[in-house]
Design a protein around this motif. Structure first.
Motif, mmCIF file in Angstrom:
data_model
loop_
_atom_site.group_PDB
_atom_site.id
_atom_site.type_symbol
_atom_site.label_atom_id
_atom_site.label_comp_id
_atom_site.label_asym_id
_atom_site.label_seq_id
_atom_site.Cartn_x
_atom_site.Cartn_y
_atom_site.Cartn_z
ATOM 1 N N HIS A 168 0.822 -1.211 0.000
ATOM 2 C CA HIS A 168 0.000 0.000 0.000
ATOM 3 C C HIS A 168 0.856 1.260 0.000
ATOM 4 O O HIS A 168 0.637 2.173 -0.789
ATOM 5 C CB HIS A 168 -0.961 0.005 1.190
ATOM 6 C CG HIS A 168 -2.264 0.643 0.864
ATOM 7 N ND1 HIS A 168 -3.455 0.279 1.425
ATOM 8 C CD2 HIS A 168 -2.560 1.631 -0.009
ATOM 9 C CE1 HIS A 168 -4.418 1.011 0.917
ATOM 10 N NE2 HIS A 168 -3.907 1.841 0.047
ATOM 11 N N HIS B 194 1.394 4.270 -2.917
ATOM 12 C CA HIS B 194 1.335 5.736 -2.723
ATOM 13 C C HIS B 194 2.581 6.390 -3.318
ATOM 14 O O HIS B 194 2.495 7.394 -4.025
ATOM 15 C CB HIS B 194 1.293 6.087 -1.230
ATOM 16 C CG HIS B 194 -0.038 5.868 -0.595
ATOM 17 N ND1 HIS B 194 -0.900 6.891 -0.259
ATOM 18 C CD2 HIS B 194 -0.664 4.740 -0.192
ATOM 19 C CE1 HIS B 194 -1.995 6.395 0.309
ATOM 20 N NE2 HIS B 194 -1.868 5.084 0.368
ATOM 21 N N CYS C 226 -6.846 7.987 2.480
ATOM 22 C CA CYS C 226 -6.722 6.527 2.378
ATOM 23 C C CYS C 226 -7.024 5.894 3.720
ATOM 24 O O CYS C 226 -6.607 6.381 4.755
ATOM 25 C CB CYS C 226 -5.297 6.167 1.943
ATOM 26 S SG CYS C 226 -5.029 4.389 1.843
ATOM 27 N N HIS D 6 -0.267 1.382 6.574
ATOM 28 C CA HIS D 6 1.025 1.802 6.014
ATOM 29 C C HIS D 6 2.073 1.776 7.105
ATOM 30 O O HIS D 6 1.760 1.982 8.270
ATOM 31 C CB HIS D 6 0.943 3.230 5.469
ATOM 32 C CG HIS D 6 -0.282 3.510 4.662
ATOM 33 N ND1 HIS D 6 -1.487 3.816 5.240
ATOM 34 C CD2 HIS D 6 -0.493 3.496 3.330
ATOM 35 C CE1 HIS D 6 -2.397 3.982 4.295
ATOM 36 N NE2 HIS D 6 -1.821 3.789 3.126
HETATM 37 ZN ZN LIG Z 1 -2.951 3.793 1.419
#
Ligand SMILES: [Zn+2]
Length: 388
Positions: free
Chosen positions: A94, A98, A192, A196
């Protein structure tokens, strides 16, 4: 409360079962608090255990309640344990996405329009159906890995609707406020809900590949973290194997493959020329008597039979019946010179009607495949067509 929102590193927690329901998939429980990530935003759900019982799926309903599908009933106070390897992998993918999307935007000006995290391969789609150039891809990848190496903080905060204009998000949020803002310091800011790591260096490595045009954009395949390292190992092993087979150093295998393919092409041309010469010689020999030719050639396929029969007709042989082999079946070709004579397509149809298989053709040329070996097929053809 969703415990992963503020702390993606929370591997275990204690909470209480507050509700349960059952559907066709199985039994689901809701907890007061949970560190389990429900599937959303392109990120698959967490796995793990509740009170030692396997959690098979995690989904949020429309009201935002998080449901855990459990292998058997659990109740009361429970300990939740997250499958950490899976979570860590998802965090790497993830955050990697980004960073890669931010790098793509910076290098090419193209926005990311969607994201999908698979169990093996993850992808994001960039706007515009044209493929990025090899140079753009390389520069985006280099920029992404630069951001990783700089070990920038990845921070979380909540923002209200009235702050939206001032946030400078990479793309407008698709959820209602308050927004969870994930920021890679001085590089990328997105709304989001995913998990992370705290620093970009934890992503380790990002590798990008151009995949294919999709209906509204172009798909980029990417690997981050451990997946990128495994991808490197797989590719290195494959290249080593190719180089070893070719007997050259790995860095020389591309040029060597080019040379070998050119050589193969030359040999193919040579083989085709030699085949034509041999068929001509064979036809000359068989045509000498000027009689019909009935011949079984069990080692030969339909192409050889067809080309030989055409040569026999061209040399005035009144009828050629050749049999060979086509996979599990017997192959047969019938040919005669142009002009008056029996209809060979019809004759072959009569043969397949009696023996099975399929085939047909014109008055002067017919071919088929029948369920008999070449020698037996020739005997049947001679017996049934001998009067032609
Ligand atoms: Zn994310």
């Amino acid at each position: 409360m969703r415990l992963y929102y503020d702390d993606a590193y929370r591997k275990a927690f204690r909470s209480r079962v507050v509700d349960r329901r059952e559907d066709a998939q199985g039994l689901w429980v809701e907890l007061e608090d949970s560190a389990f990530y429900p599937e959303s935003g392109g990120q698959p759900p967490d796995r793990g255990t509740l009170a030692g019982v396997a959690v098979q799926d995690v989904q949020a309903d429309e009201a935002g309640r998080v449901w855990h599908r459990v292998a058997q009933a659990v109740a009361g106070e429970v300990e939740g344990v997250i499958d950490w390897q899976r979570r860590l992998d998802h965090m790497e993918q993830h955050a990697g996405q980004h960073i890669a999307s931010g790098a793509f935007l910076e290098v090419t000006g193209r926005d990311t329009i969607s994201f999908h995290m698979g169990q093996e391969v993850s992808t994001f789609d960039i706007a515009g159906r044209s493929a990025p150039t090899a140079d753009e891809l390389l520069r985006a990848e280099r920029r992404a890995n630069e951001i990783i190496r700089e070990n920038r903080p990845i921070t979380l905060r909540w923002a209200q609707a009235d702050e939206l204009a001032s946030l400078g998000l990479r793309k407008p949020p698709q959820v209602s406020p308050p927004y969870r803002i994930v920021e890679v310091a001085d590089f990328d800011r997105s709304a989001c809900g995913g998990t992370h790591p705290r620093q970009t260096a934890e992503v380790g490595l990002v590798k990008l590949y151009a995949a294919e045009a999709v209906h509204d954009g172009f798909r980029i395949r990417f690997y981050a973290g451990q997946r990128a390292r495994l991808d490197y190992q797989r590719r290195a092993a494959e290249l080593d194997r190719i180089a070893a087979t070719l007997g050259v150093a790995p860095g020389e295998s591309g040029a060597t493959v080019d040379l070998r393919l050119a050589e193969l092409e030359r040999l193919r041309g040579l083989t085709a020329r030699q085949r034509r010469v041999l068929l001509d010689q064979e036809a000359d020999r068989l045509a000498q008597a000027g009689e019909p030719v009935f011949l079984a050639l069990p080692e030969r396929g339909p192409d050889d039979l067809r080309d030989l029969a055409a040569r026999l007709a061209a040399r005035g042989v009144p009828l050629a019946v050749l049999t060979g082999t086509k996979e599990e079946l017997g192959a047969i070709v019938l040919q005669r010179p142009n002009g008056d004579g029996p209809h060979l397509g019809e004759a072959l149809k009569a043969l397949t009607a009696a023996l099975g298989g399929r085939g047909g053709g014109s008055p002067v040329q017919a071919q088929g495949a029948l369920p008999l070996p070449a020698a037996a097929l020739l005997e049947e053809a001679r017996r049934r067509l001998g009067g032609l």
